[in-house]
Design a protein around this motif. Sequence first.
Motif, PDB file in Angstrom:
ATOM      1  N   ASN A  37      29.273  35.497  39.324  1.00 18.00           N
ATOM      2  CA  ASN A  37      30.445  36.183  39.865  1.00 18.00           C
ATOM      3  C   ASN A  37      31.639  35.938  38.940  1.00 18.00           C
ATOM      4  N   SER A  38      31.845  36.824  37.985  1.00 19.53           N
ATOM      5  CA  SER A  38      32.900  36.633  36.979  1.00 19.53           C
ATOM      6  C   SER A  38      34.299  36.659  37.589  1.00 19.53           C
ATOM      7  N   THR A  39      34.479  37.433  38.655  1.00 12.03           N
ATOM      8  CA  THR A  39      35.795  37.507  39.301  1.00 12.03           C
ATOM      9  C   THR A  39      36.179  36.171  39.911  1.00 12.03           C
ATOM     10  N   ARG A  86      36.812  33.514  37.153  1.00 14.40           N
ATOM     11  CA  ARG A  86      38.126  33.638  36.516  1.00 14.40           C
ATOM     12  C   ARG A  86      39.224  33.092  37.430  1.00 14.40           C
ATOM     13  N   SER A  87      39.073  33.342  38.722  1.00 14.79           N
ATOM     14  CA  SER A  87      40.043  32.798  39.677  1.00 14.79           C
ATOM     15  C   SER A  87      39.992  31.278  39.700  1.00 14.79           C
TER      16      SER A  87
END
Length: 357
Positions: free
Chosen positions: A297-299, A302-303
Motif C-alpha cells: 500500500n504505497s499511499t 508514504r503517509s
Amino acid sequence: MSPSPSGRLGLFWLLALALLAVVGSRESQLRIGKAINIFLRYGYLGISMRVIPMNDNVESERWIFKEPTKNIYRNLSGLAESHEDTTPGIFHGDFHMEFCDNRRQLFQAYFRDFTVERMDKPWEAFTGGWFPDTAAKKLGINTSFIQGDYSYVLVRVVRFRETGKLNADIPIEQQLEPEVRARMEQLKIGNLTSAVGFIESVGTHYVSSYTTGNSLFQVFVYSRKNFKMIKERIRSKGLNALSKLDLYNYFAPWFAEHLGQIRSASANATVERWARRKLQYEYYVVKYVTLLKLHGNSTLLRSLDTLLGNDAILQLDLKSLNVVFREHPEKESWFHEVLDNNMKLWELNMPQNHASR
C-alpha cells in the motif's frame, strides 16, 4: 585466569555503579569510532539505547543513545561516512516478516541487525534481563503467550533515516587519544586490575556502523500446527505470490492464537495512534488492527514515512577494542581473555538463562 568468577563479576558491578554516577559528565553520542563499555548495562542495553519500546512514561527529552562514549582516535572523521535518506514521496525502508519457532528465536529476530564482536549471541546483551512479563510488554503481546508451546511471526516495517559506517580499516598508524594511549601502556599482562582499569576508563567496544530511524512492528502468536502451515506456504510460494485474502486469513484472529499490538520501536505514541486508526481491518463483524494492511500500500507507506522520525537505533555493529593493541599482541591476547571471560559470566548470570525462571 586465577581470580574467581564471582570476584570478577562483583568487581564489574562496582565499576558499573561508579560509572553510572559520572554518566552526566561524559559525552554520550552515537558516532563512528566512539568507544563504549558494554558492561555498564550488559543484558540491559535497551535501557540506554532506544531500540525497543520502553513502556515507561512519556519523556520530554527525546534521545536514542545514552551510553557514555569516548573518542579513542584523533582525526577519525576522514575514515567515516554517513548519509540521510530524506527524499520526499519515497518510503526509505522495507517490509519484512520473520518466522520464529520459539521466544528465543523471536528475541534473536528482533535484534538480528545488532552485533557485538566476540559475542556468540549478541541479542542477549539486550534481552538477557527480560523476565516473561517484561518481554511481553516490550513486544506488545499478552504475558500468557510469551510462555508455553507457541511460535511467532514478527512483522516489521522499517524506515531508515541516517546511516554511518567506517569506510576502511583503521590504519595502524592512526594516532590514539593521549589518555587511551596511556591506559593501553599501563595494561599489564596477567594483571586483572590493569585490564579492568582500561575498560573502566576507555571501554570494551567501539561503534563500527549504525543506522537510525524508526519502525512499526507486530508479533503474531500461533499454535505449532498453524505456524508450520503458514511457514511452509509462504516460504514455498513467496509472500508476493499470496493473495491479500490469503494474507489476511493467515494473520487473522481466527487463525493466529493472538495478535499483538502494533508498536513503534521508539514508543512514539503519535505513530502508534496512527497505526490503530489507519491499519484497522474489518471482515464482516470482526474488526482488528494488522500491520499487513501496509503491505503493497504505497499511499499508507508514504503517509507513514512522514511520521516515522529518527527516534530509534535500527542497526548497530560494535567492534572489540583489540584495534588499540595491534602493536602489542600479548596485551591484545590478555585484553581479549578478560573481555571474553566477563562476557560469558554476565551471559550466564542473566535471568532468562536460568531454567527455573
